[in-house]
Design a protein around this motif. Structure first.
Motif, mmCIF file in Angstrom:
data_model
loop_
_atom_site.group_PDB
_atom_site.id
_atom_site.type_symbol
_atom_site.label_atom_id
_atom_site.label_comp_id
_atom_site.label_asym_id
_atom_site.label_seq_id
_atom_site.Cartn_x
_atom_site.Cartn_y
_atom_site.Cartn_z
ATOM 1 N N UNK A 34 1.354 -1.148 -0.199
ATOM 2 C CA UNK A 34 0.032 -0.754 0.031
ATOM 3 C C UNK A 34 0.838 1.038 0.193
ATOM 4 N N UNK A 35 0.390 2.446 -0.992
ATOM 5 C CA UNK A 35 0.897 3.689 -0.903
ATOM 6 C C UNK A 35 2.352 3.315 -2.150
ATOM 7 N N UNK A 36 2.345 2.474 -2.780
ATOM 8 C CA UNK A 36 3.116 1.885 -4.134
ATOM 9 C C UNK A 36 2.712 1.866 -5.437
ATOM 10 N N UNK A 37 3.133 2.548 -5.709
ATOM 11 C CA UNK A 37 2.784 2.907 -7.398
ATOM 12 C C UNK A 37 3.425 1.028 -7.717
ATOM 13 N N UNK A 38 2.872 0.333 -8.110
ATOM 14 C CA UNK A 38 2.996 -0.561 -8.396
ATOM 15 C C UNK A 38 3.132 -0.637 -10.637
ATOM 16 N N UNK A 39 4.593 -0.278 -10.671
ATOM 17 C CA UNK A 39 4.300 -0.606 -12.533
ATOM 18 C C UNK A 39 4.100 -2.275 -13.202
ATOM 19 N N UNK A 40 4.008 -2.884 -12.183
ATOM 20 C CA UNK A 40 3.335 -4.544 -13.202
ATOM 21 C C UNK A 40 2.310 -4.702 -13.230
ATOM 22 N N UNK A 41 1.589 -3.810 -11.816
ATOM 23 C CA UNK A 41 0.328 -3.389 -12.335
ATOM 24 C C UNK A 41 -1.043 -2.726 -12.229
ATOM 25 N N UNK A 42 0.292 -1.874 -13.648
ATOM 26 C CA UNK A 42 -0.534 -0.644 -13.762
ATOM 27 C C UNK A 42 -1.799 -0.799 -14.833
ATOM 28 N N UNK A 45 -5.939 -1.944 -19.935
ATOM 29 C CA UNK A 45 -6.547 -2.948 -20.588
ATOM 30 C C UNK A 45 -6.238 -4.228 -20.060
ATOM 31 N N UNK A 46 -5.565 -4.433 -20.366
ATOM 32 C CA UNK A 46 -4.527 -6.128 -20.123
ATOM 33 C C UNK A 46 -4.877 -6.753 -18.843
ATOM 34 N N UNK A 47 -4.191 -5.887 -17.841
ATOM 35 C CA UNK A 47 -4.114 -5.665 -16.737
ATOM 36 C C UNK A 47 -6.411 -6.176 -15.809
#
Length: 388
Positions: A34-42, A45-47
């Motif tokens: 929490x509080x960390x923007x996750x580049x692997x879960x942006x 559309x695919x996610x």
């Protein structure tokens, strides 16, 4: 404070059921910490597609596509893109009134409802339009008139509306939905008197965020009384986070891990991005967090630290499967009939919930239960009606 005795408030759905929904990453925020923007879960559309199809496969009846001016997907556009890929799950699509010209909104919703064969639910949002600070009275008026126009579009031959903001006299054929008996269900949340009045007059399910049992029960009683003054009954829904494991110790350990990289300043920056970050409902979530112990818990398993990042729903259930099921049964006994859950990361936590909790809940499709979806395809201009 927990309630010593619970009596179900008067609601529309008297059956002891629960519409069980999951949350999609339409507005961003899916993360391992929490509080960390996750580049692997942006919020691509695919996610978002993977979350929606995963929720359908796991057996959730509904999935919420929220709305916000953040990096991510537009809910109405995404719903249209994902609709042909789904076959069973209902799409609960958030719509901020004022962003769309009402007759064209009605047309877009009718198109989507036909694409889904009636599996569309609407979450009506009454917040400020992005970039604006609006007079609340204007927002309530716009919201009420938009809903009146949609209801006319769905139930009458013509849209004949004479309001303060909108005046229309149009044929309703171009906007007829797939769903019958009133069209798509309307879900609505809000803490102010103006918002509550709109829901009591027009909507089907009043959505709230987690608070103490005593506070939520008071809200249910208030909304039941308001709806009764309009000769109506409504149902109630709860938007809430969840961490569930085999044991309470495992669940609490995961909650600590989720917060292990949290930075107060960064969390506040992310939280402030939401249009609702200044709302009365968010202030009530903040007040709840102030009553928590050092680990963020109020009552037994209601955890509030998650509200340090999310401006809307600021609490979650953290516990064993037995504890979570017991708490949800208490909510059902109060009168809640719809639940919108989330956990982070979204796909991984959906699997835990589906394994440990979902089979133990009386999961239903609310549009089907309310008789909105006909057994056979309805006669509409987009199905078999004679074109004139």
């Amino acid at each position: 404070m927990t309630l010593a005795k619970i009596t179900t408030v008067p609601i529309r759905t008297t059956q002891r059921v629960a519409e069980v929904a999951w949350f999609d990453d339409i507005i961003g925020g899916d993360t391992e910490y929490l509080g960390v923007l996750d580049n692997t879960r942006r919020s691509s559309f695919a996610h978002c597609k993977d979350i929606a199809l995963g929720a359908e496969k796991l057996g959730f009846s509904t999935i919420l596509f929220p709305t916000a001016y953040t990096v991510g997907q537009d809910p109405l556009t995404f719903a249209a893109g994902i609709a042909p890929l789904t076959s069973a799950i209902n799409l609960l699509v958030a719509i901020r009134t004022g962003e769309f010209h009402p007759p064209m909104l009605a047309r877009a919703l009718a198109s989507l409802d036909h694409m889904l064969n009636g599996r569309l639910i609407l979450n009506i949002i009454n917040s400020d339009l992005p970039g604006l600070r609006e007079d609340p009275v204007l927002r309530y008026q716009r919201c009420a008139e938009t809903i009146e126009i949609l209801k006319q579009a769905w139930t009458k031959d013509r849209i004949n509306h004479r309001g303060k903001l909108y005046q229309f006299d149009l044929p309703a054929d171009p906007v007829k939905p797939y769903q019958q008996n009133g069209g798509p269900l309307l879900y609505f949340g809000g803490t102010s008197d103006g918002s509550r009045d709109v829901c009591a007059r027009y909507c089907d399910v009043f959505l709230t965020w987690p608070e103490s049992e005593e506070s939520m029960y008071a809200t249910l009683q208030d909304m039941t009384a308001r709806a009764a003054r309009y000769g109506r009954k409504i149902d109630f829904g709860l938007r809430i986070h969840v961490i569930v494991r085999e044991t309470e110790a495992e669940a609490r350990a995961y909650a600590r891990r989720l917060m292990s990289k949290f930075d107060e300043q960064r969390g506040a920056e992310i939280r402030a991005r939401g249009e609702d970050s200044r709302s009365l409902g968010v202030l009530r979530q903040d007040q709840l967090r102030e009553t928590a112990n050092i680990d963020g818990y109020v009552e037994d398993i209601l955890w509030t630290h998650i509200g340090k990042v999310f401006s809307g729903c600021g609490g979650g259930l953290v516990g064993s499967a037995d504890q979570v099921v017991a708490k949800l049964n208490r909510y059902i006994d109060m009168g809640f009939r719809s639940f919108i859950f989330s956990g982070f990361p979204l796909l991984e936590e959906a699997n835990y919930f589906a394994k440990l909790v979902l089979p133990r809940l009386p999961n239903v499709s609310m549009p089907a239960l309310q008789g909105r979806i006909a057994a056979d395809a309805p006669v509409t201009p987009l199905t078999t009606a004679e074109l004139v």
